[in-house]
Design an enzyme around this catalytic site. Structure first.
Site, PDB file in Angstrom:
ATOM      1  N   ASP A 160     -46.984  60.730  46.574  1.00  0.00           N
ATOM      2  CA  ASP A 160     -47.472  61.008  47.839  1.00  0.00           C
ATOM      3  C   ASP A 160     -49.283  61.517  47.308  1.00  0.00           C
ATOM      4  O   ASP A 160     -49.901  61.391  46.318  1.00  0.00           O
ATOM      5  CB  ASP A 160     -47.321  62.751  48.060  1.00  0.00           C
ATOM      6  CG  ASP A 160     -47.801  62.967  49.287  1.00  0.00           C
ATOM      7  OD1 ASP A 160     -48.107  62.278  50.098  1.00  0.00           O
ATOM      8  OD2 ASP A 160     -48.422  64.360  49.577  1.00  0.00           O
ATOM      9  N   LEU A 168     -31.930  51.663  32.427  1.00  0.00           N
ATOM     10  CA  LEU A 168     -32.462  52.767  33.520  1.00  0.00           C
ATOM     11  C   LEU A 168     -32.251  52.801  34.793  1.00  0.00           C
ATOM     12  O   LEU A 168     -31.612  51.330  35.167  1.00  0.00           O
ATOM     13  CB  LEU A 168     -33.810  52.736  33.828  1.00  0.00           C
ATOM     14  CG  LEU A 168     -34.539  53.136  34.619  1.00  0.00           C
ATOM     15  CD1 LEU A 168     -35.250  54.903  34.044  1.00  0.00           C
ATOM     16  CD2 LEU A 168     -36.558  52.618  34.817  1.00  0.00           C
ATOM     17  N   GLY A 175     -52.776  57.823  51.427  1.00  0.00           N
ATOM     18  CA  GLY A 175     -53.832  57.868  52.948  1.00  0.00           C
ATOM     19  C   GLY A 175     -54.986  58.595  52.774  1.00  0.00           C
ATOM     20  O   GLY A 175     -55.814  57.855  52.872  1.00  0.00           O
ATOM     21  N   ARG A 220     -44.672  57.942  62.077  1.00  0.00           N
ATOM     22  CA  ARG A 220     -46.038  57.895  61.374  1.00  0.00           C
ATOM     23  C   ARG A 220     -46.351  56.078  62.575  1.00  0.00           C
ATOM     24  O   ARG A 220     -45.468  55.814  63.213  1.00  0.00           O
ATOM     25  CB  ARG A 220     -45.555  56.646  59.970  1.00  0.00           C
ATOM     26  CG  ARG A 220     -46.553  58.304  59.551  1.00  0.00           C
ATOM     27  CD  ARG A 220     -46.630  57.901  58.191  1.00  0.00           C
ATOM     28  NE  ARG A 220     -46.814  59.136  56.797  1.00  0.00           N
ATOM     29  CZ  ARG A 220     -47.078  58.840  56.159  1.00  0.00           C
ATOM     30  NH1 ARG A 220     -48.002  58.217  55.633  1.00  0.00           N
ATOM     31  NH2 ARG A 220     -47.141  60.956  55.528  1.00  0.00           N
ATOM     32  N   TRP A 233     -56.460  58.820  49.096  1.00  0.00           N
ATOM     33  CA  TRP A 233     -57.239  57.690  48.129  1.00  0.00           C
ATOM     34  C   TRP A 233     -57.539  57.249  49.170  1.00  0.00           C
ATOM     35  O   TRP A 233     -58.907  57.238  49.084  1.00  0.00           O
ATOM     36  CB  TRP A 233     -55.925  57.405  47.468  1.00  0.00           C
ATOM     37  CG  TRP A 233     -56.874  56.936  46.207  1.00  0.00           C
ATOM     38  CD1 TRP A 233     -56.876  57.306  45.457  1.00  0.00           C
ATOM     39  CD2 TRP A 233     -57.163  55.598  46.738  1.00  0.00           C
ATOM     40  NE1 TRP A 233     -57.364  56.378  44.414  1.00  0.00           N
ATOM     41  CE2 TRP A 233     -56.892  55.439  44.957  1.00  0.00           C
ATOM     42  CE3 TRP A 233     -56.563  54.109  47.332  1.00  0.00           C
ATOM     43  CZ2 TRP A 233     -57.576  54.161  45.027  1.00  0.00           C
ATOM     44  CZ3 TRP A 233     -57.140  53.072  46.733  1.00  0.00           C
ATOM     45  CH2 TRP A 233     -57.738  53.132  45.899  1.00  0.00           C
ATOM     46  N   ARG A 248     -44.998  71.343  48.014  1.00  0.00           N
ATOM     47  CA  ARG A 248     -43.670  70.961  49.009  1.00  0.00           C
ATOM     48  C   ARG A 248     -42.544  70.013  48.514  1.00  0.00           C
ATOM     49  O   ARG A 248     -42.939  68.817  47.970  1.00  0.00           O
ATOM     50  CB  ARG A 248     -43.703  71.258  50.040  1.00  0.00           C
ATOM     51  CG  ARG A 248     -44.220  70.290  50.680  1.00  0.00           C
ATOM     52  CD  ARG A 248     -45.108  70.435  52.993  1.00  0.00           C
ATOM     53  NE  ARG A 248     -46.001  69.900  53.038  1.00  0.00           N
ATOM     54  CZ  ARG A 248     -46.851  69.368  52.976  1.00  0.00           C
ATOM     55  NH1 ARG A 248     -47.753  71.168  52.814  1.00  0.00           N
ATOM     56  NH2 ARG A 248     -47.968  68.560  53.270  1.00  0.00           N
ATOM     57  N   HIS A 282     -50.991  52.658  50.222  1.00  0.00           N
ATOM     58  CA  HIS A 282     -50.088  52.211  49.888  1.00  0.00           C
ATOM     59  C   HIS A 282     -49.909  51.337  49.042  1.00  0.00           C
ATOM     60  O   HIS A 282     -49.072  50.664  48.728  1.00  0.00           O
ATOM     61  CB  HIS A 282     -49.219  52.035  51.404  1.00  0.00           C
ATOM     62  CG  HIS A 282     -49.111  52.797  52.123  1.00  0.00           C
ATOM     63  ND1 HIS A 282     -48.832  54.260  51.618  1.00  0.00           N
ATOM     64  CD2 HIS A 282     -49.752  52.849  53.592  1.00  0.00           C
ATOM     65  CE1 HIS A 282     -48.713  55.594  52.413  1.00  0.00           C
ATOM     66  NE2 HIS A 282     -48.662  54.420  53.859  1.00  0.00           N
TER      67      HIS A 282
HETATM   68  C1  IPE Z   1     -43.187  62.977  51.331  1.00  0.00           C
HETATM   69  O1  IPE Z   1     -44.464  62.856  51.737  1.00  0.00           O
HETATM   70  C2  IPE Z   1     -42.475  61.260  51.018  1.00  0.00           C
HETATM   71  C3  IPE Z   1     -43.161  60.410  50.369  1.00  0.00           C
HETATM   72  C4  IPE Z   1     -44.102  60.423  49.839  1.00  0.00           C
HETATM   73  C5  IPE Z   1     -42.772  59.296  50.652  1.00  0.00           C
HETATM   74  P1  IPE Z   1     -45.229  63.112  53.387  1.00  0.00           P
HETATM   75  O2  IPE Z   1     -46.503  62.898  53.655  1.00  0.00           O
HETATM   76  O3  IPE Z   1     -44.534  62.913  54.234  1.00  0.00           O
HETATM   77  O4  IPE Z   1     -44.668  64.407  53.216  1.00  0.00           O
HETATM   78  P2  IPE Z   1     -45.618  65.691  54.013  1.00  0.00           P
HETATM   79  O5  IPE Z   1     -45.375  65.330  55.386  1.00  0.00           O
HETATM   80  O6  IPE Z   1     -46.918  65.720  53.231  1.00  0.00           O
HETATM   81  O7  IPE Z   1     -44.610  66.455  53.860  1.00  0.00           O
HETATM   82  C1  IPE Z   2     -47.366  58.974  50.613  1.00  0.00           C
HETATM   83  O1  IPE Z   2     -48.641  58.574  50.558  1.00  0.00           O
HETATM   84  C2  IPE Z   2     -46.553  57.843  50.564  1.00  0.00           C
HETATM   85  C3  IPE Z   2     -45.619  57.911  52.427  1.00  0.00           C
HETATM   86  C4  IPE Z   2     -45.707  59.167  52.414  1.00  0.00           C
HETATM   87  C5  IPE Z   2     -45.136  57.071  52.757  1.00  0.00           C
HETATM   88  P1  IPE Z   2     -49.178  59.635  52.163  1.00  0.00           P
HETATM   89  O2  IPE Z   2     -49.358  57.957  52.855  1.00  0.00           O
HETATM   90  O3  IPE Z   2     -48.336  60.325  52.531  1.00  0.00           O
HETATM   91  O4  IPE Z   2     -50.779  59.777  51.710  1.00  0.00           O
HETATM   92  P2  IPE Z   2     -50.938  60.933  52.507  1.00  0.00           P
HETATM   93  O5  IPE Z   2     -50.192  62.369  51.997  1.00  0.00           O
HETATM   94  O6  IPE Z   2     -51.773  60.740  53.612  1.00  0.00           O
HETATM   95  O7  IPE Z   2     -52.564  60.828  51.631  1.00  0.00           O
HETATM   96 MG    MG Z   3     -48.833  62.271  52.113  1.00  0.00          MG
END
Ligand code: IPE
Ligand code: IPE
Ligand code: MG
Length: 262
Positions: A18, A129, A21, A69, A23, A187, A35
């Site tokens: 996570d 693995l 976005g 999204r 970053w 979480r 991503h």
């Molecule tokens: C969890 O991240 C899913 C992945 C990393 C693929 P999210 O960014 O979607 O989770 P929430 O919305 O913060 O709970």
């Molecule tokens: C995790 O990064 C990747 C996915 C959930 C697909 P995010 O896209 O959730 O990035 P943040 O949490 O918004 O920074």
């Molecule tokens: Mg996220």
């Protein structure tokens, strides 16, 4: 090939990748840039896990909730899965990695599905693995599907936890020993809900594109020092003994006995 690698005591590691976005946004770039950068980190961590003697690595790449999204972002994530499979295919095969995707990928482009299935088939006999991508995956969805299938196939049988485990998509990876989440949130976000029951949790503030194999290895060595008690206070029990013992003691610990004894 004889595998002389030392085995990690943390056999199954799960990672919520996570922070991509945020970053990118902090760098005044579009979210998808995060991503793209994050996808490159994946290969480094897979290698580090393999070197550390981890037996299963499960990576959360796209959740069932992520479908809400913007389409443009979702499409980039699909494309990155495809790219990963194309780019890493040879390395995965060379290193005897067993590749799998869990989740419902039937809505992904047909070509991507084909590439994924092909690599799954070509590596299904590998004994290195166990690399699993959770894509369009939800923990509740997995539990529900496993339960429906089990109920159909075992109409009159007594159902046990071991039996249920066999219906999960990660059935041969075992319970998660360590869950790492990058990006600073604390979480679980619908990831491996059943398998996480006794996992050690580690939350890193590092955003996924900045995560390194060095931090990964430091986390492993720090968590390996934690004492995992599984509800017990005695030392020296293996997890298997513990499960058996707690079943043996079920009657002994029933409320009635409890109130008589104390
Ligand atoms: C969890 O991240 C899913 C992945 C990393 C693929 P999210 O960014 O979607 O989770 P929430 O919305 O913060 O709970
Ligand atoms: C995790 O990064 C990747 C996915 C959930 C697909 P995010 O896209 O959730 O990035 P943040 O949490 O918004 O920074
Ligand atoms: Mg996220």
């Amino acid at each position: 090939v004889l595998n002389l690698k030392e085995q990690s005591p943390l056999k199954h590691i799960a990672v919520i990748m996570d922070g991509n976005g945020r970053w990118a946004q902090q760098r005044h770039r579009p979210r998808v840039w995060g991503h793209i950068r994050g996808a490159h980190v994946v290969s480094e961590i897979v290698e580090a896990a393999d070197e550390a003697g981890v037996s299963a690595l499960t990576l959360y790449a796209f959740s069932t909730e992520n479908w809400s999204r913007p389409v443009s972002e979702v499409k980039v994530l699909f494309a990155l899965l495809k790219k990963f499979v194309q780019r890493e295919r040879n390395k995965i095969i060379r290193n005897q990695v067993r590749f799998r995707v869990i989740g419902d990928i039937t809505h992904l482009p047909a070509e991507t599905q084909k590439l994924v299935t092909q690599l799954e088939q070509d590596t299904s006999h590998h004994c290195g693995l166990k690399l699993t991508f959770a894509f369009s995956y939800g923990g509740r969805d997995e539990i529900l599907k496993a339960f429906q299938k089990m109920a159909l196939e075992n109409k009159n049988d007594h159902i046990t936890e071991e039996m249920f485990n066999q219906y999960l998509m990660t059935h041969d990876c075992g319970d998660v020993d360590l869950l790492i989440r990058t990006g600073g949130e604390m979480r679980v976000s619908n990831f491996l809900l059943w398998q996480l029951a006794y996992a050690e949790l580690y939350f890193s503030k590092t955003q996924w594109p900045d995560f390194t194999s060095e931090e990964f290895k430091n986390i492993l060595s720090e968590v390996s020092k934690r004492q995992r008690r599984f509800g017990f206070i005695q030392e020296g029990f293996a997890p298997k003994d513990i499960v058996r013992k707690s079943h043996e003691h079920k009657d002994y610990l029933s409320l009635e006995t409890h109130s008589e004894r104390f």
